[in-house]
Design an enzyme around this catalytic site. Structure first.
Site, PDB file in Angstrom:
ATOM      1  N   LYS A 103      22.724  22.181  69.615  1.00 46.15           N
ATOM      2  CA  LYS A 103      22.147  22.460  68.293  1.00 46.15           C
ATOM      3  C   LYS A 103      21.545  21.177  67.735  1.00 46.15           C
ATOM      4  CE  LYS A 103      25.236  26.317  67.289  1.00 46.15           C
ATOM      5  NZ  LYS A 103      26.370  26.818  66.531  1.00 46.15           N
ATOM      6  N   GLY A 132      24.791  30.596  66.824  1.00 39.49           N
ATOM      7  CA  GLY A 132      25.534  31.466  65.908  1.00 39.49           C
ATOM      8  C   GLY A 132      26.846  30.827  65.507  1.00 39.49           C
ATOM      9  N   SER A 134      30.127  29.952  66.020  1.00 37.79           N
ATOM     10  CA  SER A 134      30.932  30.028  67.250  1.00 37.79           C
ATOM     11  C   SER A 134      31.616  28.697  67.544  1.00 37.79           C
ATOM     12  CB  SER A 134      30.022  30.411  68.413  1.00 37.79           C
ATOM     13  OG  SER A 134      28.883  29.546  68.440  1.00 37.79           O
ATOM     14  N   LYS A 187      21.400  23.589  59.744  1.00 37.19           N
ATOM     15  CA  LYS A 187      22.604  23.910  58.956  1.00 37.19           C
ATOM     16  C   LYS A 187      23.650  22.804  59.078  1.00 37.19           C
ATOM     17  CE  LYS A 187      25.003  24.975  62.685  1.00 37.19           C
ATOM     18  NZ  LYS A 187      26.126  24.229  63.195  1.00 37.19           N
ATOM     19  N   ASP A 240      25.997  30.823  60.756  1.00 32.85           N
ATOM     20  CA  ASP A 240      26.439  29.496  61.209  1.00 32.85           C
ATOM     21  C   ASP A 240      26.669  28.560  60.017  1.00 32.85           C
ATOM     22  OD1 ASP A 240      27.253  27.840  63.183  1.00 32.85           O
ATOM     23  OD2 ASP A 240      25.295  27.563  64.129  1.00 32.85           O
ATOM     24  N   SER A 250      34.778  22.110  61.781  1.00 34.59           N
ATOM     25  CA  SER A 250      33.427  21.545  61.761  1.00 34.59           C
ATOM     26  C   SER A 250      33.451  20.024  61.646  1.00 34.59           C
ATOM     27  CB  SER A 250      32.634  22.137  60.584  1.00 34.59           C
ATOM     28  OG  SER A 250      31.480  21.358  60.358  1.00 34.59           O
ATOM     29  N   ARG A 251      32.890  19.367  62.668  1.00 33.39           N
ATOM     30  CA  ARG A 251      32.838  17.890  62.645  1.00 33.39           C
ATOM     31  C   ARG A 251      31.887  17.407  61.571  1.00 33.39           C
ATOM     32  NH1 ARG A 251      31.393  17.912  68.895  1.00 33.39           N
ATOM     33  NH2 ARG A 251      33.368  18.817  69.556  1.00 33.39           N
ATOM     34  N   VAL A 275      30.557  14.009  68.802  1.00 30.60           N
ATOM     35  CA  VAL A 275      29.167  14.034  68.335  1.00 30.60           C
ATOM     36  C   VAL A 275      29.046  14.795  67.004  1.00 30.60           C
ATOM     37  CG1 VAL A 275      26.811  14.679  68.957  1.00 30.60           C
ATOM     38  CG2 VAL A 275      28.461  14.127  70.739  1.00 30.60           C
ATOM     39  N   GLU A 277      26.360  16.296  65.107  1.00 27.46           N
ATOM     40  CA  GLU A 277      24.934  16.623  65.252  1.00 27.46           C
ATOM     41  C   GLU A 277      24.190  16.521  63.924  1.00 27.46           C
ATOM     42  OE1 GLU A 277      23.266  16.895  67.914  1.00 27.46           O
ATOM     43  OE2 GLU A 277      24.260  18.056  69.476  1.00 27.46           O
TER      44      GLU A 277
HETATM   45  N1  LIG Z   1      31.853  22.553  69.846  1.00 30.43           N
HETATM   46  C1  LIG Z   1      31.385  23.676  69.349  1.00 30.43           C
HETATM   47  O1  LIG Z   1      32.119  24.456  68.750  1.00 30.43           O
HETATM   48  C2  LIG Z   1      29.943  24.044  69.522  1.00 30.43           C
HETATM   49  C3  LIG Z   1      29.554  25.362  69.275  1.00 30.43           C
HETATM   50  C4  LIG Z   1      28.213  25.695  69.423  1.00 30.43           C
HETATM   51  C5  LIG Z   1      27.298  24.749  69.821  1.00 30.43           C
HETATM   52  N2  LIG Z   1      27.715  23.480  70.059  1.00 30.43           N
HETATM   53  C6  LIG Z   1      26.713  22.510  70.484  1.00 30.43           C
HETATM   54  O2  LIG Z   1      26.928  22.213  71.853  1.00 30.43           O
HETATM   55  C7  LIG Z   1      26.540  20.863  72.133  1.00 30.43           C
HETATM   56  C8  LIG Z   1      27.693  20.164  72.820  1.00 30.43           C
HETATM   57  O3  LIG Z   1      28.746  20.078  71.878  1.00 30.43           O
HETATM   58  P1  LIG Z   1      30.276  19.941  72.290  1.00 30.43           P
HETATM   59  O4  LIG Z   1      31.044  20.267  71.057  1.00 30.43           O
HETATM   60  O5  LIG Z   1      30.578  20.715  73.515  1.00 30.43           O
HETATM   61  O6  LIG Z   1      30.371  18.398  72.602  1.00 30.43           O
HETATM   62  P2  LIG Z   1      31.659  17.476  72.618  1.00 30.43           P
HETATM   63  O7  LIG Z   1      31.558  16.517  71.499  1.00 30.43           O
HETATM   64  O8  LIG Z   1      32.898  18.327  72.731  1.00 30.43           O
HETATM   65  O9  LIG Z   1      31.508  16.695  73.986  1.00 30.43           O
HETATM   66  C9  LIG Z   1      30.466  15.819  74.217  1.00 30.43           C
HETATM   67  C10 LIG Z   1      30.162  15.931  75.699  1.00 30.43           C
HETATM   68  O10 LIG Z   1      28.915  15.281  75.919  1.00 30.43           O
HETATM   69  C11 LIG Z   1      29.012  14.515  77.097  1.00 30.43           C
HETATM   70  N3  LIG Z   1      28.017  13.458  77.079  1.00 30.43           N
HETATM   71  C12 LIG Z   1      28.033  12.307  76.388  1.00 30.43           C
HETATM   72  N4  LIG Z   1      26.936  11.574  76.675  1.00 30.43           N
HETATM   73  C13 LIG Z   1      26.224  12.296  77.565  1.00 30.43           C
HETATM   74  C14 LIG Z   1      24.998  12.079  78.238  1.00 30.43           C
HETATM   75  N5  LIG Z   1      24.286  10.977  78.021  1.00 30.43           N
HETATM   76  N6  LIG Z   1      24.552  13.031  79.097  1.00 30.43           N
HETATM   77  C15 LIG Z   1      25.246  14.161  79.292  1.00 30.43           C
HETATM   78  N7  LIG Z   1      26.428  14.425  78.676  1.00 30.43           N
HETATM   79  C16 LIG Z   1      26.900  13.503  77.824  1.00 30.43           C
HETATM   80  C17 LIG Z   1      30.420  14.001  77.077  1.00 30.43           C
HETATM   81  O11 LIG Z   1      30.757  13.579  78.362  1.00 30.43           O
HETATM   82  C18 LIG Z   1      31.176  15.246  76.606  1.00 30.43           C
HETATM   83  O12 LIG Z   1      31.459  16.088  77.674  1.00 30.43           O
HETATM   84  C19 LIG Z   1      26.169  20.253  70.769  1.00 30.43           C
HETATM   85  O13 LIG Z   1      24.778  20.265  70.611  1.00 30.43           O
HETATM   86  C20 LIG Z   1      26.788  21.186  69.759  1.00 30.43           C
HETATM   87  O14 LIG Z   1      26.076  21.237  68.535  1.00 30.43           O
HETATM   88  C21 LIG Z   1      29.013  23.112  69.938  1.00 30.43           C
END
Ligand SMILES: NC(=O)c1ccc[n+]([C@@H]2O[C@H](COP(=O)([O-])OP(=O)(O)OC[C@H]3O[C@@H](n4cnc5c(N)ncnc54)[C@H](O)[C@@H]3O)[C@@H](O)[C@H]2O)c1
Length: 333
Positions: A103, A132, A134, A187, A240, A250-251, A275, A277
């Site tokens: 996202k 969404g 999630s 968002k 969302d 939510s971080r 992260v 975002e």
């Molecule tokens: N966590 C959620 O609930 C959620 C839900 C929907 C969407 N998302 C989206 O999914 C994406 C990933 O979020 P997350 O929560 O799984 O992340 P996370 O913070 O849990 O984990 C970060 C991951 O990114 C990897 N990473 C770091 N640097 C990297 C690089 N240069 N290349 C490839 N990988 C790298 C790390 O090794 C780790 O596995 C984000 O864009 C987030 O907005 C997250």
């Protein structure tokens, strides 16, 4: 189906479990050998604590796992999507469908994630965006959830819908990929701002105001970028926004809470330890607003606090004392 999930953060891991439950062969790729080993040894992902991983989940740090996959789920944080897509480009067969779940909006180019992926894959593969309300923590535990899958080609979205959908994970489709991806990214900025307001001790009224007016500015820029304003009332917009602005998972909201309590923004990002975002999206949203000539007051205010050292309370007062407006802007309704 053979599916490779690229990115072993919380979201990639939760989606891997869901896809396995639906009978797919799933390989989860980690960015580093060390991360893959940690997950393998613990049979648990530190980014998704308390959710045991089955032995049948294949783990790797070798991107070759994407060769011959029917679908690739690209689940890295948004800042890593371009570099990961670039590495995937020579490995993917044109029949592989790429599901983009990060996202964000690329800061330098204001491109949506599916556009970044399409650029790197030179348009060879179909790209679908999943978004969404999630949280990985809930999807990983099988808590009922609904998301939207967007692709200009609805037939491709429907094919992906069948991969993900089950009795606890409901999937809708949409052809408005612009609206879905912009809702997903923007968002997070509003949630960060909502966290700041909670941290300053403001109340439910403040949060409801931010969510409602935040949605207005998201839809305003979304419509200008070619999205449909109705999409912002859907799962990837309002849905969302509700979950991100109100949940302790939510971080973005957690980072805002720390800033609202007086912490320096950089220190708050470090303290959250994952992260955030919304921090990046504030800069992208600010750039997009300028580019389109559209007002995004909450995004602008959040950007100024995060990047320009603007004092939080004074900035909030400036937001509250903007010139008088009608609630519904005839120009874009
Ligand atoms: N966590 C959620 O609930 C959620 C839900 C929907 C969407 N998302 C989206 O999914 C994406 C990933 O979020 P997350 O929560 O799984 O992340 P996370 O913070 O849990 O984990 C970060 C991951 O990114 C990897 N990473 C770091 N640097 C990297 C690089 N240069 N290349 C490839 N990988 C790298 C790390 O090794 C780790 O596995 C984000 O864009 C987030 O907005 C997250």
């Amino acid at each position: 189906m053979k599916i490779s999930v690229i990115g072993s953060g919380g979201w990639g891991t939760a989606l891997s479990l869901l896809l396995m439950e639906n009978g797919n062969d799933v390989t989860l790729w980690s960015h580093s050998e060390k991360e893959s080993e940690t997950i393998s040894n613990a049979k648990e992902n530190p980014f998704l604590k308390g959710v045991p991983l089955p032995d049948s989940l294949m783990l790797t740090a070798n991107l070759d796992c994407a060769r011959d996959a029917d679908a690739v789920v690209l689940a890295t944080p948004s800042f890593a999507v371009r570099e990961t897509a670039k590495k995937l480009a020579p490995l993917l067969s044109p029949k592989t469908v790429v599901v983009s779940v990060a996202k964000g909006i690329e800061k330098e180019t204001s491109l949506r994630m599916s556009q970044v992926i399409e650029e790197e894959l030179r348009g060879k593969n179909n790209v679908v965006a999943l978004s969404g309300p999630s949280h990985a923590e809930e999807v990983g535990r099988g808590i009922p959830t609904a998301v939207v899958l967007a692709c200009l080609d609805l037939g491709v979205a429907e094919w992906v819908q069948d991969l993900f959908m089950n009795e606890r994970f409901r999937v809708y489709t949409s052809s408005d990929i612009i609206g879905v991806e912009l809702g997903a990214a923007l968002k997070n900025v509003i949630a960060l701002c909502a966290g700041c307001c909670d941290g300053m001790g403001f109340g439910d009224n403040t949060k409801a105001m931010l969510m409602t007016r935040g949605l207005t500015e998201m839809a305003r820029v979304g419509a200008k970028m070619g999205g449909r304003k109705e999409t912002f009332a859907g799962l990837a917009g309002m849905g969302d926004l509700i979950v991100t602005c109100t949940s302790d998972h939510s971080r973005n909201r957690r980072a805002g809470l720390l800033i609202g309590a007086g912490m320096d923004p950089q220190e708050a990002m470090k303290q959250v330890g994952a992260v955030v975002e919304g921090y990046y999206a504030a800069a992208s949203g600010h750039a997009m607003a300028k580019k389109c000539g559209v007002e995004m007051p909450i995004t602008e205010a959040t950007y100024n606090v995060l990047y320009n050292g603007a004092p939080l309370r004074e900035t909030f007062t400036t937001l509250m004392t903007r010139s008088k407006k009608h609630e519904i802007e005839e120009s874009w309704v």
